[in-house]
Design a protein around this motif. Sequence first.
Motif, PDB file in Angstrom:
ATOM      1  N   GLY A  19       0.705  46.207 108.504  1.00 50.69           N
ATOM      2  CA  GLY A  19       1.279  45.155 109.336  1.00 50.69           C
ATOM      3  C   GLY A  19       0.357  44.773 110.488  1.00 50.69           C
ATOM      4  O   GLY A  19       0.199  43.589 110.802  1.00 50.69           O
ATOM      5  N   MET A  20      -0.266  45.777 111.106  1.00 57.81           N
ATOM      6  CA  MET A  20      -1.191  45.509 112.201  1.00 57.81           C
ATOM      7  C   MET A  20      -2.386  44.690 111.702  1.00 57.81           C
ATOM      8  O   MET A  20      -2.831  43.746 112.371  1.00 57.81           O
ATOM      9  N   ASN A  21      -2.870  45.027 110.520  1.00 61.84           N
ATOM     10  CA  ASN A  21      -3.973  44.273 109.931  1.00 61.84           C
ATOM     11  C   ASN A  21      -3.545  42.832 109.640  1.00 61.84           C
ATOM     12  O   ASN A  21      -4.309  41.892 109.867  1.00 61.84           O
ATOM     13  N   GLN A  22      -2.329  42.664 109.169  1.00 62.99           N
ATOM     14  CA  GLN A  22      -1.814  41.322 108.892  1.00 62.99           C
ATOM     15  C   GLN A  22      -1.667  40.505 110.175  1.00 62.99           C
ATOM     16  O   GLN A  22      -1.926  39.301 110.174  1.00 62.99           O
ATOM     17  N   ILE A  23      -1.255  41.161 111.256  1.00 60.64           N
ATOM     18  CA  ILE A  23      -1.145  40.468 112.551  1.00 60.64           C
ATOM     19  C   ILE A  23      -2.512  39.954 112.986  1.00 60.64           C
ATOM     20  O   ILE A  23      -2.632  38.837 113.499  1.00 60.64           O
ATOM     21  N   ASN A  24      -3.557  40.759 112.759  1.00 60.59           N
ATOM     22  CA  ASN A  24      -4.905  40.327 113.129  1.00 60.59           C
ATOM     23  C   ASN A  24      -5.367  39.132 112.304  1.00 60.59           C
ATOM     24  O   ASN A  24      -6.190  38.346 112.763  1.00 60.59           O
ATOM     25  N   LYS A  25      -4.840  38.990 111.098  1.00 65.29           N
ATOM     26  CA  LYS A  25      -5.229  37.874 110.233  1.00 65.29           C
ATOM     27  C   LYS A  25      -4.374  36.633 110.483  1.00 65.29           C
ATOM     28  O   LYS A  25      -4.879  35.518 110.439  1.00 65.29           O
ATOM     29  N   ALA A  26      -3.062  36.841 110.681  1.00 62.31           N
ATOM     30  CA  ALA A  26      -2.150  35.712 110.890  1.00 62.31           C
ATOM     31  C   ALA A  26      -0.963  36.182 111.713  1.00 62.31           C
ATOM     32  O   ALA A  26      -0.206  37.039 111.279  1.00 62.31           O
ATOM     33  N   LYS A  27      -0.836  35.638 112.890  1.00 63.33           N
ATOM     34  CA  LYS A  27       0.268  36.018 113.769  1.00 63.33           C
ATOM     35  C   LYS A  27       1.524  35.248 113.361  1.00 63.33           C
ATOM     36  O   LYS A  27       1.766  34.154 113.848  1.00 63.33           O
ATOM     37  N   ASN A  28       2.298  35.857 112.471  1.00 63.68           N
ATOM     38  CA  ASN A  28       3.549  35.234 112.042  1.00 63.68           C
ATOM     39  C   ASN A  28       4.654  36.292 112.036  1.00 63.68           C
ATOM     40  O   ASN A  28       4.390  37.487 112.192  1.00 63.68           O
ATOM     41  N   ILE A  29       5.867  35.857 111.858  1.00 62.66           N
ATOM     42  CA  ILE A  29       7.022  36.754 111.947  1.00 62.66           C
ATOM     43  C   ILE A  29       6.975  37.842 110.882  1.00 62.66           C
ATOM     44  O   ILE A  29       7.363  38.979 111.131  1.00 62.66           O
ATOM     45  N   ARG A  30       6.491  37.499 109.703  1.00 61.43           N
ATOM     46  CA  ARG A  30       6.407  38.475 108.615  1.00 61.43           C
ATOM     47  C   ARG A  30       5.458  39.623 108.976  1.00 61.43           C
ATOM     48  O   ARG A  30       5.780  40.791 108.768  1.00 61.43           O
ATOM     49  N   SER A  31       4.312  39.297 109.536  1.00 60.65           N
ATOM     50  CA  SER A  31       3.340  40.322 109.928  1.00 60.65           C
ATOM     51  C   SER A  31       3.920  41.240 110.997  1.00 60.65           C
ATOM     52  O   SER A  31       3.786  42.465 110.914  1.00 60.65           O
ATOM     53  N   PHE A  32       4.558  40.648 112.001  1.00 63.58           N
ATOM     54  CA  PHE A  32       5.165  41.453 113.058  1.00 63.58           C
ATOM     55  C   PHE A  32       6.307  42.308 112.514  1.00 63.58           C
ATOM     56  O   PHE A  32       6.478  43.448 112.939  1.00 63.58           O
ATOM     57  N   ALA A  33       7.074  41.777 111.576  1.00 62.56           N
ATOM     58  CA  ALA A  33       8.186  42.541 110.989  1.00 62.56           C
ATOM     59  C   ALA A  33       7.671  43.743 110.209  1.00 62.56           C
ATOM     60  O   ALA A  33       8.212  44.855 110.325  1.00 62.56           O
ATOM     61  N   ILE A  34       6.616  43.547 109.420  1.00 61.47           N
ATOM     62  CA  ILE A  34       6.040  44.674 108.667  1.00 61.47           C
ATOM     63  C   ILE A  34       5.559  45.746 109.629  1.00 61.47           C
ATOM     64  O   ILE A  34       5.819  46.938 109.440  1.00 61.47           O
ATOM     65  N   PHE A  35       4.869  45.334 110.679  1.00 61.48           N
ATOM     66  CA  PHE A  35       4.357  46.281 111.663  1.00 61.48           C
ATOM     67  C   PHE A  35       5.485  47.055 112.346  1.00 61.48           C
ATOM     68  O   PHE A  35       5.476  48.287 112.395  1.00 61.48           O
ATOM     69  N   ILE A  36       6.474  46.332 112.847  1.00 62.19           N
ATOM     70  CA  ILE A  36       7.559  46.970 113.599  1.00 62.19           C
ATOM     71  C   ILE A  36       8.380  47.893 112.707  1.00 62.19           C
ATOM     72  O   ILE A  36       8.669  49.036 113.080  1.00 62.19           O
ATOM     73  N   VAL A  37       8.746  47.440 111.522  1.00 60.09           N
ATOM     74  CA  VAL A  37       9.531  48.279 110.608  1.00 60.09           C
ATOM     75  C   VAL A  37       8.738  49.530 110.235  1.00 60.09           C
ATOM     76  O   VAL A  37       9.270  50.642 110.242  1.00 60.09           O
ATOM     77  N   GLY A  38       7.459  49.351 109.924  1.00 57.71           N
ATOM     78  CA  GLY A  38       6.630  50.496 109.565  1.00 57.71           C
ATOM     79  C   GLY A  38       6.545  51.534 110.672  1.00 57.71           C
ATOM     80  O   GLY A  38       6.743  52.734 110.438  1.00 57.71           O
ATOM     81  N   ILE A  39       6.290  51.092 111.878  1.00 57.07           N
ATOM     82  CA  ILE A  39       6.129  52.020 113.004  1.00 57.07           C
ATOM     83  C   ILE A  39       7.456  52.681 113.369  1.00 57.07           C
ATOM     84  O   ILE A  39       7.513  53.896 113.598  1.00 57.07           O
ATOM     85  N   VAL A  40       8.531  51.913 113.410  1.00 53.01           N
ATOM     86  CA  VAL A  40       9.842  52.480 113.767  1.00 53.01           C
ATOM     87  C   VAL A  40      10.261  53.538 112.742  1.00 53.01           C
ATOM     88  O   VAL A  40      10.679  54.647 113.109  1.00 53.01           O
ATOM     89  N   LEU A  41      10.137  53.215 111.453  1.00 52.53           N
ATOM     90  CA  LEU A  41      10.509  54.195 110.429  1.00 52.53           C
ATOM     91  C   LEU A  41       9.571  55.394 110.438  1.00 52.53           C
ATOM     92  O   LEU A  41       9.998  56.534 110.236  1.00 52.53           O
TER      93      LEU A  41
END
Length: 104
Positions: A19-41
């Motif tokens: 997710g963090m890598n995706q945020i660096n490529k494209a700052k969109n809601i999907r990238s942030f959601a993957i990052f946040i869900v991954g880290i929280v879990l």
Amino acid sequence: MGWFFLIFAGMFEVVGVVGMNQINKAKNIRSFAIFIVGIVLSFGFLSQAMKTLPMGTSYAVWTGIGTVGGAVVGMLFYGESKNWKRIVFIAMVLSAAVGLKLIA
């Protein structure tokens, strides 16, 4: 049960890194959601694992799974180097995590 929680924690750590890598490529809601869900879990499962496993072992194995998983995902999906030396060192990290499991 703690080891299962720890393995899931490491797997979701990899999801967070993707997710963090995706945020660096494209700052969109999907990238942030993957990052946040991954880290929280990841932290949630790590917390559960640490109820029955020693902190040092839990943290070392968790970071090892995240390191190896992130490197492997990078090699398979993001075109990162597949140099044999890199693979040897990844195998060393993995063997250290297995060693901690055997002695804990």
